[in-house]
Design a protein around this motif. Structure first.
Motif, PDB file in Angstrom:
ATOM      1  N   GLY A 106      -6.069  -9.272  -1.466  1.00 47.91           N
ATOM      2  CA  GLY A 106      -4.926 -10.175  -1.360  1.00 47.91           C
ATOM      3  C   GLY A 106      -4.464 -10.771  -2.671  1.00 47.91           C
ATOM      4  O   GLY A 106      -3.265 -11.002  -2.876  1.00 47.91           O
ATOM      5  N   TYR A 107      -5.407 -11.006  -3.605  1.00 45.15           N
ATOM      6  CA  TYR A 107      -5.084 -11.770  -4.816  1.00 45.15           C
ATOM      7  C   TYR A 107      -5.976 -11.290  -5.956  1.00 45.15           C
ATOM      8  O   TYR A 107      -7.199 -11.198  -5.796  1.00 45.15           O
ATOM      9  N   PHE A 108      -5.360 -10.985  -7.113  1.00 48.47           N
ATOM     10  CA  PHE A 108      -6.156 -10.457  -8.225  1.00 48.47           C
ATOM     11  C   PHE A 108      -5.350 -10.511  -9.525  1.00 48.47           C
ATOM     12  O   PHE A 108      -4.116 -10.687  -9.511  1.00 48.47           O
ATOM     13  N   ALA A 109      -6.048 -10.335 -10.651  1.00 49.15           N
ATOM     14  CA  ALA A 109      -5.400 -10.300 -11.968  1.00 49.15           C
ATOM     15  C   ALA A 109      -4.510  -9.064 -12.045  1.00 49.15           C
ATOM     16  O   ALA A 109      -4.882  -7.978 -11.594  1.00 49.15           O
ATOM     17  N   SER A 110      -3.312  -9.254 -12.620  1.00 49.53           N
ATOM     18  CA  SER A 110      -2.367  -8.144 -12.648  1.00 49.53           C
ATOM     19  C   SER A 110      -1.378  -8.339 -13.794  1.00 49.53           C
ATOM     20  O   SER A 110      -1.624  -9.104 -14.726  1.00 49.53           O
ATOM     21  N   SER A 111      -0.267  -7.616 -13.735  1.00 53.52           N
ATOM     22  CA  SER A 111       0.784  -7.719 -14.752  1.00 53.52           C
ATOM     23  C   SER A 111       2.135  -7.556 -14.077  1.00 53.52           C
ATOM     24  O   SER A 111       2.221  -7.061 -12.938  1.00 53.52           O
ATOM     25  N   GLU A 112       3.196  -7.954 -14.771  1.00 52.84           N
ATOM     26  CA  GLU A 112       4.533  -7.819 -14.198  1.00 52.84           C
ATOM     27  C   GLU A 112       4.890  -6.352 -14.006  1.00 52.84           C
ATOM     28  O   GLU A 112       5.559  -5.981 -13.034  1.00 52.84           O
ATOM     29  N   GLU A 113       4.416  -5.507 -14.929  1.00 48.91           N
ATOM     30  CA  GLU A 113       4.668  -4.067 -14.802  1.00 48.91           C
ATOM     31  C   GLU A 113       4.032  -3.516 -13.531  1.00 48.91           C
ATOM     32  O   GLU A 113       4.625  -2.722 -12.800  1.00 48.91           O
ATOM     33  N   GLU A 114       2.806  -3.970 -13.264  1.00 49.87           N
ATOM     34  CA  GLU A 114       2.127  -3.510 -12.055  1.00 49.87           C
ATOM     35  C   GLU A 114       2.806  -4.063 -10.802  1.00 49.87           C
ATOM     36  O   GLU A 114       2.842  -3.400  -9.763  1.00 49.87           O
ATOM     37  N   ALA A 115       3.366  -5.270 -10.904  1.00 51.49           N
ATOM     38  CA  ALA A 115       4.086  -5.854  -9.776  1.00 51.49           C
ATOM     39  C   ALA A 115       5.263  -4.966  -9.376  1.00 51.49           C
ATOM     40  O   ALA A 115       5.538  -4.775  -8.181  1.00 51.49           O
ATOM     41  N   TRP A 116       5.955  -4.438 -10.368  1.00 54.34           N
ATOM     42  CA  TRP A 116       7.060  -3.521 -10.077  1.00 54.34           C
ATOM     43  C   TRP A 116       6.537  -2.226  -9.458  1.00 54.34           C
ATOM     44  O   TRP A 116       7.187  -1.621  -8.600  1.00 54.34           O
ATOM     45  N   GLU A 117       5.354  -1.815  -9.888  1.00 51.03           N
ATOM     46  CA  GLU A 117       4.717  -0.624  -9.323  1.00 51.03           C
ATOM     47  C   GLU A 117       4.444  -0.825  -7.834  1.00 51.03           C
ATOM     48  O   GLU A 117       4.740   0.044  -7.015  1.00 51.03           O
ATOM     49  N   PHE A 118       3.890  -1.994  -7.495  1.00 54.42           N
ATOM     50  CA  PHE A 118       3.625  -2.310  -6.087  1.00 54.42           C
ATOM     51  C   PHE A 118       4.925  -2.336  -5.284  1.00 54.42           C
ATOM     52  O   PHE A 118       4.986  -1.866  -4.146  1.00 54.42           O
ATOM     53  N   THR A 119       5.967  -2.893  -5.890  1.00 56.09           N
ATOM     54  CA  THR A 119       7.268  -2.984  -5.214  1.00 56.09           C
ATOM     55  C   THR A 119       7.857  -1.599  -4.976  1.00 56.09           C
ATOM     56  O   THR A 119       8.462  -1.335  -3.925  1.00 56.09           O
ATOM     57  N   ALA A 120       7.670  -0.713  -5.940  1.00 59.37           N
ATOM     58  CA  ALA A 120       8.166   0.652  -5.801  1.00 59.37           C
ATOM     59  C   ALA A 120       7.443   1.385  -4.678  1.00 59.37           C
ATOM     60  O   ALA A 120       8.062   2.117  -3.891  1.00 59.37           O
ATOM     61  N   ILE A 121       6.139   1.178  -4.577  1.00 57.34           N
ATOM     62  CA  ILE A 121       5.371   1.791  -3.487  1.00 57.34           C
ATOM     63  C   ILE A 121       5.859   1.243  -2.146  1.00 57.34           C
ATOM     64  O   ILE A 121       6.029   1.985  -1.171  1.00 57.34           O
ATOM     65  N   ALA A 122       6.084  -0.063  -2.112  1.00 58.32           N
ATOM     66  CA  ALA A 122       6.575  -0.689  -0.891  1.00 58.32           C
ATOM     67  C   ALA A 122       7.930  -0.128  -0.488  1.00 58.32           C
ATOM     68  O   ALA A 122       8.187   0.137   0.695  1.00 58.32           O
ATOM     69  N   ALA A 123       8.819   0.033  -1.463  1.00 62.04           N
ATOM     70  CA  ALA A 123      10.154   0.565  -1.177  1.00 62.04           C
ATOM     71  C   ALA A 123      10.072   1.946  -0.548  1.00 62.04           C
ATOM     72  O   ALA A 123      10.869   2.291   0.333  1.00 62.04           O
ATOM     73  N   LYS A 124       9.088   2.719  -0.990  1.00 54.66           N
ATOM     74  CA  LYS A 124       8.930   4.060  -0.423  1.00 54.66           C
ATOM     75  C   LYS A 124       8.363   4.006   0.994  1.00 54.66           C
ATOM     76  O   LYS A 124       8.872   4.663   1.908  1.00 54.66           O
ATOM     77  N   LEU A 125       7.336   3.182   1.179  1.00 55.04           N
ATOM     78  CA  LEU A 125       6.658   3.149   2.477  1.00 55.04           C
ATOM     79  C   LEU A 125       7.514   2.528   3.577  1.00 55.04           C
ATOM     80  O   LEU A 125       7.459   2.961   4.732  1.00 55.04           O
ATOM     81  N   ILE A 126       8.286   1.495   3.227  1.00 51.70           N
ATOM     82  CA  ILE A 126       9.095   0.845   4.267  1.00 51.70           C
ATOM     83  C   ILE A 126      10.551   1.307   4.242  1.00 51.70           C
ATOM     84  O   ILE A 126      11.395   0.747   4.929  1.00 51.70           O
TER      85      ILE A 126
END
Length: 251
Positions: A106-126
């Motif tokens: 649920g919660y962990f150290a990350s970066s803004e670049e990785e945040a966009w990566e997660f968003t891109a995966i989400a855009a594909k899945l949903i």
């Protein structure tokens, strides 16, 4: 179970999102609007200039804190309403299926670049039509837009909600003035309700006290006299269920 190369998959999703975003921006030109506003209760993201509005349904994917450099998934955030985070659970399920810890923690150290990566995966899945990240100094909110909502439909949705000084923006509800005292006066409803239930647009939470029910029955229903006695007030759904708990102790 076939394994997926996560770095390659994430990179492909990013390229897909860039292409999708180009198409989205060409179609809607959201950067041409002066203001933006999102509302978890309605699930709408609105861009506006004066009276001109553009509305989209959105899913909140997660937030990135620039202060702590951490990512938090929306499905792990108790302050995010189910209406805008339920679809994001698909990423957790996907991560569990293929063993990708960052999609399941649920919660962990990350970066803004990785945040966009997660968003891109989400855009594909949903199957989103685009993505958006509102401007903010510290906490960045990442969203996937799922569909365009025409102005009339958006207005009808927004009209179902009220701004509450205690609970911010929630679905509207109607109660008699006697329930506003927040003490035991009885609680009659137009239909059985429970918190976070899904209502049709034509339905509203409606409740009145015992005295109102006596007058209503004497008048053989709601008419000018019984409505005058009830003196109906508009409240938010959270206030409604607080009144219900006071009177019925339903929790």
């Amino acid at each position: 179970m076939n394994q997926i190369n996560y770095p390659e998959f994430a990179n492909d999703c990013l390229h897909d999102l860039i292409e999708k975003q180009d198409i989205f921006n060409a179609a809607y030109d959201i950067n041409g609007y002066e203001n933006w506003f999102y509302n978890q209760a309605t699930g709408l993201l609105t861009f506006s200039t004066g009276d001109d509005e553009l509305n989209f349904k959105y899913v909140e994917i997660g937030t990135f804190s620039k202060k702590s450099n951490t990512w938090k998934w929306s499905w792990d955030n108790e302050h995010t309403l189910p209406s805008v985070k339920d679809e994001a659970i698909q990423l957790k399920e996907f991560g569990a299926k293929y063993g990708y810890e960052k999609l399941t923690e649920g919660y962990f150290a990350s970066s803004e670049e990785e945040a966009w990566e997660f968003t891109a995966i989400a855009a594909k899945l949903i199957k989103g039509i685009g993505a958006y990240r509102p401007t903010s100094e510290q906490l960045l909110i990442f969203m996937v837009l799922t569909e365009f909502v025409d102005t009339e439909t958006a207005k009808n949705v927004k009209d179902l909600y009220v701004e509450c000084g205690k609970h911010e923006y929630r679905r509207r509800a109607f109660v008699c003035s006697h329930l506003m005292a927040r003490k035991k006066v009885g609680f009659e409803e137009s239909f059985d309700t429970y918190e976070n239930m899904e209502l049709h647009d034509e339905d509203d939470y409606q409740a009145w006290c015992n005295e109102c029910e006596v007058v209503r029955q004497q008048e053989d229903g709601w008419n000018e006299k019984s409505m005058e006695f009830a003196d109906i007030r508009v409240v938010c759904e959270q206030c409604y269920f607080e009144m219900k708990e006071i009177n019925l102790g339903y929790r």
